[in-house]
Design a protein around this motif. Structure first.
Motif, short mmCIF file in Angstrom:
data_model
loop_
_atom_site.label_atom_id
_atom_site.label_comp_id
_atom_site.label_asym_id
_atom_site.label_seq_id
_atom_site.Cartn_x
_atom_site.Cartn_y
_atom_site.Cartn_z
N UNK A 94 -12.83 -30.23 31.11
CA UNK A 94 -11.51 -29.79 30.52
C UNK A 94 -11.69 -29.21 29.02
N UNK A 150 -12.90 -25.80 29.34
CA UNK A 150 -12.03 -24.88 29.77
C UNK A 150 -11.21 -24.62 28.70
N UNK A 151 -10.61 -25.33 28.03
CA UNK A 151 -9.69 -25.25 27.09
C UNK A 151 -10.32 -23.99 25.90
N UNK A 157 -10.72 -20.77 27.40
CA UNK A 157 -9.27 -20.30 27.71
C UNK A 157 -8.91 -19.55 26.38
N UNK A 158 -9.04 -20.27 25.30
CA UNK A 158 -8.49 -19.54 24.04
C UNK A 158 -9.67 -18.98 23.19
N UNK A 185 -1.39 -28.69 23.17
CA UNK A 185 -1.49 -29.27 24.44
C UNK A 185 -0.80 -30.41 24.39
N UNK A 217 0.91 -31.58 27.51
CA UNK A 217 -0.09 -31.86 28.77
C UNK A 217 -0.88 -33.13 28.51
N UNK A 243 -2.76 -24.90 30.49
CA UNK A 243 -2.76 -23.26 30.77
C UNK A 243 -4.06 -22.98 30.96
N UNK A 244 -5.14 -23.63 30.58
CA UNK A 244 -6.52 -23.35 30.96
C UNK A 244 -7.14 -23.64 32.11
N UNK A 285 -4.51 -19.35 37.35
CA UNK A 285 -3.96 -20.24 36.45
C UNK A 285 -2.56 -20.20 36.39
N UNK A 340 -0.22 -19.25 34.23
CA UNK A 340 0.31 -18.11 33.72
C UNK A 340 0.47 -16.76 34.92
#
Ligand SMILES: Nc1ncnc2c1ncn2[C@@H]1O[C@H](COP(=O)(O)OP(=O)(O)OP(=O)(O)O)[C@@H](O)[C@H]1O
Ligand SMILES: [Mg+2]
Lengths: 375, 228
Positions: free
Chosen positions: A4, A7-8, A11-12, A281, A284, B99-100, B141, B143
């Motif tokens: 996780x 992935x975070x 993602x950013x 987050x 979440x 979101x990821x 995803x 989004x």
């Protein structure tokens, strides 16, 4: 949880790139500072460390290798007469002046050693041999001195103090913390050249102990017996010289300060980005808690992020560092990269990133349910 | 078998400095399996407060709360995750999806929090996502899907783990009428077929017909009750 976090981070991309740059900046700087500092330390005691000898006798209250005062030669007999001493050599390290070809003078460190045993002499030759120094006004200069002294070739003549000496060899790897050029001569010539040493004096006595004898024991006994001089083991004298340059000149402190600042800057950057990411987050994470996650489950995500930041930053920095060793060598500087330094910096990087994550962890502990329900 | 939720004189008082707000007043409530309960009422009437306490993410000020026979009020903070893991799932107005992570990964992560991993988790995630009509968009995803689909991912996450109690706060709040209805119909279907206890706090009168038991709240109390 590691997945996780990964992935975070992936993602950013923009944020992660900035974090990576921050970590790389901080860690490379730390690597660089530690490496250069240790390189300087290594340089400062390079001659002691390359001289085959277990014991160094020096003038009383002598502080380092480079600035040492002479003491009477008769201590040589006192030293060699000790039953546990196998052999001993006199060694002169003194300061002189060399005339530049284009005019002007340059300070230089003159090392006069016993050309029969080679103790205290150069250990790696590019041209010529230490034995060529015998019986005459001959000298060997180190390759590293060329930058100061201009091109020197075997066969050249140079004016050193009151005499004209002939260059008979070029050594390699002999440096001093003072960055002064280094010139080797025979013990006798050094005595003649440097008037403040005088014909009845030496600057060091370097001795070997008999096999199976602890140098520490002999050094202690000699130190008690010989009044008017100090006696060290080679490793103690090496350390004393390193410490002198590190502490008395403030060099160590300034390196330390840069390292601490880099560490803090790195921690701030990582802390800042992880904190922002955590805050983004928070809903979440709160949801995971609502679904039954313990705080520990979520800490794992946050610490994994820190860990990924640390490891990627570290690896990139290590590559940069290893690449830059060569660049430093071109500039005649030594940057030390060794496994234990790498390990230490890795530890430092991990601590830096983990500590940075702690700020975020505290936010997770008490998630306000109201956050979860906001549309 | 004890009832999913039993509250006795459940009360919540918020303290902000010197000001005290009684958000929930001595509420007695028994919630049964297989029933969709709707919490209606004006803004500030205490719907979210009640829901948070039922979900063990907010501590009551006084009274008692019993979840499947477990008295929750006396438990220490460290013991609450276990209760939530075993019995409770949530759906939020804002979806609260990572979101990821893809739809599938979000559901898998939710399952992991419930201690369900590996092949079992994979099977449940795939099944639930096709149940909510996202079979084709499983690896998208958040989004990249619509709001309604996002909420359906959240529904799948909440339902995948067989939690007997599903708490939803304004699940249709960010959705248009038809998407909102679809989500509610899904929840109702689950309640009926799997005998789950579902509590929905909402303003949305359009979904009234899908609610089995309406609780109308005002000023921190349940004023009216209506069963269909
Ligand atoms: N964290 C808090 N601190 C102080 N007061 C709060 C807090 N949360 C809610 N309240 C107050 O408690 C009362 C009930 O709030 P709650 O959020 O439960 O209402 P609600 O019925 O969910 O409203 P809405 O329909 O707007 O979501 C309100 O008066 C609110 O201002
Ligand atoms: Mg509310």
């Amino acid at each position: 949880m590691f997945y996780v976090a990964l992935r975070i981070i992936l993602y950013d991309k923009v944020r992660s790139l900035i974090t990576l740059l921050g970590v790389v900046f901080a860690v490379s700087l730390i690597f660089n500072q530690v490496g250069i500092f240790l390189g300087l330390m290594e340089t400062s005691s390079v001659i002691i460390d390359h001289t085959p000898g277990d014991i160094w006798v020096t003038a009383k209250n002598n502080k380092n290798f480079d600035y040492s005062l002479p003491f009477p030669e008769y201590f040589y007999n006192h030293t060699i007469s000790d039953p546990d001493i196998q052999s001993a050599d006199k060694l002169i390290v003194a300061w002189g002046v060399i005339r530049q070809l284009e005019g002007g003078n340059e300070q230089l460190e003159i090392i006069g050693f016993n050309t029969d045993t080679g103790v205290g002499g150069p250990w790696e030759m590019m041209e010529g041999s230490p034995r060529d120094l015998k019986n005459g006004n001959f000298a060997i200069v180190d390759e590293s001195a060329m930058k100061r002294l201009g091109r020197i070739q075997v066969g050249d003549y140079r004016d050193v103090l009151s005499r004209r000496v002939k260059i008979v060899g070029i050594s390699r790897g002999v440096k001093s913390f003072t960055t002064a050029p280094i010139m080797f001569t025979s013990y006798e010539l050094a005595q003649h050249l440097v008037s403040y040493v005088g014909s009845q004096s030496t600057v060091f006595i370097v001795a070997k102990v008999k096999p199976g004898v602890r140098p520490e024991t002999v050094a202690e006994r000699l130190g008690k017996r010989l009044k008017g001089v100090d006696v060290y083991t080679a490793s103690d004298f090496s350390m004393k010289t390193r410490m002198y340059w590190a502490i008395e000149t403030g060099v160590g402190f300034s390196f330390m300060l840069t390292i601490v600042i880099s560490f803090l800057v790195g921690m701030l950057i990582v802390g800042q980005t992880i904190y922002n990411s955590t805050m983004e987050h928070i809903k979440e994470f709160g949801t995971l808690k609502a679904l039954g996650a313990s705080n520990m489950d979520i800490y794992k995500i946050i610490f994994s992020q820190a860990m990924i930041n640390a490891m990627t930053g570290y690896i990139v920095s290590l590559i940069i560092t290893i690449a830059s060793v060569k660049i430093y060598e071109l500039g005649a500087m030594v940057m030390v990269v060794e496994w234990w330094i790498n390990l230490m910096v890795l530890g430092l990087t991990l601590v830096m990133c983990m500590a940075a994550a702690f700020v975020s962890v505290r936010r997770i502990k008490s998630i306000d349910p109201a956050i979860l329900f906001r549309g | 078998m004890p009832d999913p939720v039993v509250t006795k004189e459940l009360t919540k008082v918020y303290k902000e400095g010197k000001i005290e707000v009684t958000a929930l007043k001595s509420t007695n409530l028994i919630l049964e399996k297989g029933v969709v309960v709707g919490l209606f009422g004006p803004s500030g009437s205490g719907k979210t407060t009640l829901l948070s306490m039922l979900g063990c993410i907010l501590r009551p000020t006084s009274g008692s709360l019993n979840i499947f026979g477990n008295e929750v009020c006396g438990l220490a903070e460290e013991d609450l995750p276990r209760i939530r893991r075993e019995f409770i799932s949530f759906i939020f107005q804002g979806f609260n999806l990572f979101p990821a992570l893809t739809a599938y990964e979000n559901v898998i992560l939710g399952l992991k929090m419930k201690g369900i991993v590996g092949e079992d988790a994979d099977k449940r995630a795939c099944y639930m996502l096709s149940e909510v009509g996202l079979k084709e968009r499983m690896h998208f995803l958040p989004r990249d899907v619509s709001g309604g689909q996002r909420q359906r991912i959240a529904v799948a996450r909440a339902l995948a783990a067989d939690s007997p109690i599903i708490l939803a706060d304004e699940p249709t709040g960010n959705l248009d009428q038809s998407n909102g209805r679809k989500v509610m119909e899904l929840l109702k279907h689950m309640a009926a077929s799997q005998r789950r206890c579902i509590v929905v706090a909402t303003h949305d009168n359009r979904i009234m017909d899908l609610i089995d038991r309406v609780l109308y709240m005002e000023d921190g109390s349940i004023r009216q009750e209506k069963r269909s």
